[in-house]
Design a protein around this motif. Structure first.
Motif, PDB file in Angstrom:
ATOM      1  N   ALA A 166       0.495  -1.493  -0.062  1.00  0.00           N
ATOM      2  CA  ALA A 166       0.067  -0.155   0.100  1.00  0.00           C
ATOM      3  C   ALA A 166       1.018   1.410  -0.252  1.00  0.00           C
ATOM      4  O   ALA A 166       0.933   2.206  -0.613  1.00  0.00           O
ATOM      5  CB  ALA A 166      -1.030   0.217   1.320  1.00  0.00           C
ATOM      6  N   GLU A 167       1.896   1.297   1.056  1.00  0.00           N
ATOM      7  CA  GLU A 167       3.002   2.103   0.840  1.00  0.00           C
ATOM      8  C   GLU A 167       3.262   2.656  -0.569  1.00  0.00           C
ATOM      9  O   GLU A 167       4.149   3.923  -0.893  1.00  0.00           O
ATOM     10  CB  GLU A 167       4.018   1.744   2.172  1.00  0.00           C
ATOM     11  N   ALA A 168       3.676   1.581  -1.691  1.00  0.00           N
ATOM     12  CA  ALA A 168       4.320   1.613  -2.537  1.00  0.00           C
ATOM     13  C   ALA A 168       3.599   1.953  -3.660  1.00  0.00           C
ATOM     14  O   ALA A 168       3.554   2.841  -4.172  1.00  0.00           O
ATOM     15  CB  ALA A 168       4.168  -0.041  -3.469  1.00  0.00           C
ATOM     16  N   HIS A 212      -5.304   2.879   6.349  1.00  0.00           N
ATOM     17  CA  HIS A 212      -4.581   3.048   4.372  1.00  0.00           C
ATOM     18  C   HIS A 212      -5.226   3.167   3.302  1.00  0.00           C
ATOM     19  O   HIS A 212      -6.554   2.203   3.576  1.00  0.00           O
ATOM     20  CB  HIS A 212      -3.571   2.247   4.714  1.00  0.00           C
ATOM     21  N   PRO A 213      -5.890   4.290   2.941  1.00  0.00           N
ATOM     22  CA  PRO A 213      -6.621   4.710   1.713  1.00  0.00           C
ATOM     23  C   PRO A 213      -6.517   3.293   0.809  1.00  0.00           C
ATOM     24  O   PRO A 213      -7.285   3.422   0.024  1.00  0.00           O
ATOM     25  CB  PRO A 213      -6.520   5.887   1.760  1.00  0.00           C
ATOM     26  N   ASN A 214      -4.970   2.651   0.989  1.00  0.00           N
ATOM     27  CA  ASN A 214      -4.603   2.098  -0.335  1.00  0.00           C
ATOM     28  C   ASN A 214      -5.024   0.211  -0.200  1.00  0.00           C
ATOM     29  O   ASN A 214      -5.302  -0.668  -0.636  1.00  0.00           O
ATOM     30  CB  ASN A 214      -3.885   2.057  -0.831  1.00  0.00           C
ATOM     31  N   VAL A 215      -5.576   0.438   1.365  1.00  0.00           N
ATOM     32  CA  VAL A 215      -5.812  -1.098   1.849  1.00  0.00           C
ATOM     33  C   VAL A 215      -7.552  -0.961   2.170  1.00  0.00           C
ATOM     34  O   VAL A 215      -8.144  -0.073   2.111  1.00  0.00           O
ATOM     35  CB  VAL A 215      -5.532  -1.484   3.086  1.00  0.00           C
ATOM     36  N   GLU A 216      -8.207  -2.249   1.259  1.00  0.00           N
ATOM     37  CA  GLU A 216      -9.730  -2.122   1.759  1.00  0.00           C
ATOM     38  C   GLU A 216      -9.049  -4.272   2.195  1.00  0.00           C
ATOM     39  O   GLU A 216      -9.001  -5.090   2.559  1.00  0.00           O
ATOM     40  CB  GLU A 216     -10.067  -2.782   0.402  1.00  0.00           C
TER      41      GLU A 216
END
Lengths: 659, 139
Positions: A166-168, A212-216
């Motif tokens: 997600a950080e990437a 985290h905004p990229n993690v569902e």
């Protein structure tokens, strides 16, 4: 531009592989033999073909002898085919004109007789050269990579991998079959050898990954089916109902207060109870409560339904149904972790028979401040603190009789830590550890072991054979292998250092993903040394205990490795798809549709305009089930053509090859 | 005393049996050297013609290796191989060839030991059956 009309000019290279091949196969004679085979222009032998000078030799010869085929007789193509394909490609040759002859794994390493092994290598060489003569140029295809990753398993491995990906900057679906992420680490009190509070280092990560905004985050979800290929996986998830609106629930707990049911609490391994609508543990993420439909009395007013009335925000919905959800991802990280060995399968230790025989994980819940006793160590039978505790190492590990030959790696240190905690909480108690060998191999492990010995924990060598009860006390019978005598030690509590086994469901996931398992039933990595996070399926990576028992630092390290492998794939943006697909010769096809019924990928369809079958190369995976069934011989499987295979058979059996 | 050296051709799927044979090598398990393996992507690639061709070319035995049921990399290729082997064995009987000369074995990528055992047992079997001697004859 069909290459088969070009006169083959083959270069053959026989690798010594140091002495790995050369000591069993006469490599010089083999190269000399190869030089006599039809089409061979040059044949050499060299110490290490895969080395830079070895590859240089090939490239030089391609230029000098105008080679249009290369055969390397060395290790398995599963090992170095990509290496040599790269080498010939670097010299301007189509990589599919390269052929590998496996004289290491399939010959020198499995045979002792030099003469017989060399004879076999000659046959294999003849077959490889015959095949090489018929190889055809193929062009790689490329497919775009989906910019998302599915991580299966929400323990520390899955959480760490999800965070890194997600950080990437990529979308992550973190799939967990239980109602909360956290895994086994959430059940631990302290971690060895630093005695960090497990919850204190884990729970912030659980919160971070969920926000985290990229993690569902997809809890209560299981992978049901996976289709597609590297870069383009299509996943079907089965999402079970929570019966509580996750977003609306504030975890106030009003529902649980009115629930009349009392069920053994799985998180405390049955040492406490929970209600039918419950929070798995106080730090659970998502924090929302969950209703277990099997435990619940039901929502009919006559039956119960009290929680529905108690919930002010009206979050509870008994009518939620299980759903299926489709995901499209470029890569998959498997982080399904482990389970503790079922101590009941080693009945000699009395687990399940005597209340005061506990597993390591049960003892961990007892010493945990958040556990059923608030961290007080007591006997289950009388709630009194034990004056004498015996720990038994290697229960369910290093035991051929129960089929677990492997060492579980973490239990020695896990027990040493628990022995320390026992001495800390009960300074007057006698604590004894019965071990086979102490494996304190990690950073700070040996130092911690020394410290715990200095604290007064007694370490004795021997594997107990039996635990039984005599006059109200537990007795451990053991052969002390240092004293050479059989001892019966009376004690108040026995803790079994249970080993680790693959998590329940790992075998099914292996079938769904087509992953291999190793003999210990953990997932098999692509190479034990050099590709420990890869699998035999490109684009599927392993993290944590699902690949084999490991401690938290190793798990986190592997998770970060798997994440970076997935990110590297997604960064590339496209994947090479091998052009090994079927092709229909239209003039020969009789449109019998047999191939259509056999193809598992629906890659063959009838073209009504032409009146023949056609192959959709995007769907074809190259298994070759269709050409071997086509009654008209109208289907060609590229790179594994009937002609090529026939030539291999003929050459193996020394039937002269007509050109 | 027994000078008969059987000639055995094998077909192994890339994902399970070929990898299992690789593992036998990596772990240095020894087995008899008569088998020569041809790699195919899936046991479902097994063309019945190839088996008959091998016998006609002089093979005394043919070994086919694939993934265990449920484990096929291509979903169901091993089931198809299984059916073909059953049919081929029937055909061999009709031709007067002992059906045991065609052997099917499921070997996973982690079963190096099993691969070696299967090859050893099959090689012994073919040695016991003796030469087939179909080389050059039309079937």
């Amino acid at each position: 531009m069909s290459a088969d009309r070009v006169v083959p000019r083959i270069g053959v290279y026989v690798c010594h592989c140091g002495v790995n091949i050369a000591q069993t196969v006469d490599v010089e004679a083999l190269a000399e033999y190869a030089s006599t085979l039809p089409g061979v222009v040059v044949a050499r032998d060299y110490t290490y073909m895969c080395s830079d000078p070895g590859q240089h030799l090939i490239r030089q010869d391609i230029a000098e002898y105008r080679l249009n085929r290369v055969v390397v007789a060395a290790c398995s193509p599963r090992m170095h085919e990509p290496t040599f394909r790269g080498a010939v490609f670097g010299a301007g040759m189509n990589p599919y004109l390269f052929e590998m002859c496996n004289i290491r794994e399939h010959c020198s390493w499995v045979h002792a007789d030099r003469e017989a092994a060399t004879a076999k290598a000659r046959d294999l060489m003849r077959s490889a050269v015959a095949r090489a003569r018929l190889l055809e140029e193929l062009d790689d295809r490329f497919a775009p990579v989906k910019r998302a990753v599915m991580v299966v398993g929400g323990g520390i491995a899955g959480i760490q991998a999800a965070l890194d990906i997600a950080e990437a900057g990529y979308k992550v679906y973190l799939v967990e079959k239980g109602p909360s992420i956290g895994g086994h680490m959430a059940q631990l009190d302290k971690t060895f050898p630093t005695l960090d509070c497990s919850a204190c280092i884990l729970t912030p990560k659980m919160v971070e990954v969920s926000r985290h905004p990229n993690v569902e985050l997809l809890t209560l979800s299981e992978v049901e089916a996976v289709d597609g290929f590297v870069g383009n996986f299509k996943v079907t998830l089965l999402v079970r109902p929570r019966f509580v609106d996750t977003a609306a629930c504030t975890a106030c707990g009003d529902c649980a207060k009115v629930c009349p049911q009392r069920i053994p609490n799985e998180f405390d391994l049955g040492l406490s109870t929970r209600t039918a609508i419950y929070q798995p543990f106080p730090q659970a993420v998502p924090a929302a409560f969950v209703r277990n439909a099997q435990d619940c009395l039901g929502s009919l007013p006559l039956a119960c339904g009290k929680c529905i009335q108690a919930c002010e925000k009206k979050c509870i919905d008994f009518d939620q149904q299980e759903e299926r959800r489709q995901l499209e991802v470029g890569a998959i990280v498997v982080a399904t972790g482990m389970d503790a060995f079922d101590a009941g399968a080693s009945p000699e230790f009395g687990y399940g028979k005597y209340e005061d025989v506990l597993t390591g994980l049960e003892f961990e819940r007892l010493v945990s401040a958040g556990g059923p006793t608030g961290g007080r160590i007591v006997r289950i039978s009388d709630f009194e603190p034990p004056k004498d505790i015996v720990f038994i190492h290697c229960v369910g590990s290093r035991d051929r009789a129960i089929g677990n030959e492997y060492c579980s790696r973490v239990c020695c240190m896990f027990i040493i830590k628990q022995a320390h905690l026992a001495r800390e909480r009960l300074p007057n108690a006698k604590v004894t550890c019965w071990y086979m060998d102490i494996r304190a191999y990690g950073k700070g492990f040996e130092e911690f072991y020394d410290r715990v010995r200095d604290e007064g924990v007694v370490f004795r060598r021997g594997k107990p054979s039996e635990v039984f009860r005599r006059k109200g006390r537990l007795v451990v019978r053991v052969d002390d292998t240092l004293l050479g005598s059989v001892i019966e030690q009376e004690t108040d509590m026995v803790v079994l250092g249970t080993g680790l086994v693959p998590s329940d469901g790992a075998a099914r996931l292996a079938q769904t993903l087509k992953l291999s398992l190793s003999a210990d039933r953990f997932f098999l990595e692509a190479h034990p040394k050099l590709r420990p996070v890869d699998t035999n399926i490109e684009g599927v990576y392993l993290a944590g205990c699902c690949q084999g028992p490991k401690d938290i630092p190793d798990t986190v390290a592997q998770a970060r490795g798997a994440a970076s492998a997935a990110v590297a794939l997604l960064n590339r943006g496209q994947v090479r798809v091998e052009p090994v697909v079927a092709e229909v010769r239209e003039d020969a096809c009789s449109a019998c549709h047999i191939c259509e019924t056999l193809c598992p990928y629906s890659a063959l369809a009838f073209d009504s305009a032409k009146g023949v079958m056609t192959v959709n190369p995007a769907l074809c995976k190259g298994c070759g089930v269709c050409p071997s069934a086509c009654p008209s011989g109208a289907i060609t499987m590229r790179h594994f053509t009937g002609q090529q295979l026939e030539a291999q058979v003929d050459a193996l059996l020394e039937v002269s090859v007509e050109s | 005393m027994n000078a008969f050296v059987p000639r055995i051709v094998g077909f192994a799927c890339n994902w399970c049996t070929y990898a299992g044979a690789d593992l036998a090598g990596t772990t240095r398990v020894k087995y008899p050297p008569e088998l020569r393996l041809i790699r195919v992507l899936c046991s479902g690639r097994l063309d019945p013609d190839l088996v008959l061709r091998a016998f006609q070319d002089g093979a005394d035995g043919v070994f086919v290796g694939g993934c265990h049921f449920g484990d096929c990399h291509y979903q169901s290729g091993n089931y198809k191989a299984f059916k073909r082997v059953v049919l081929l064995r029937g055909l061999l009987v009709g031709l007067g060839v002992e059906p045991e000369r065609l052997h099917l074995e499921w070997v996973s990528a982690s079963e190096g030991q099993k691969f070696a055992q299967a090859v050893t047992a099959f090689t012994d079997k073919v040695r016991e059956l003796g030469p087939l001697g179909l080389a050059g004859r039309r079937l």
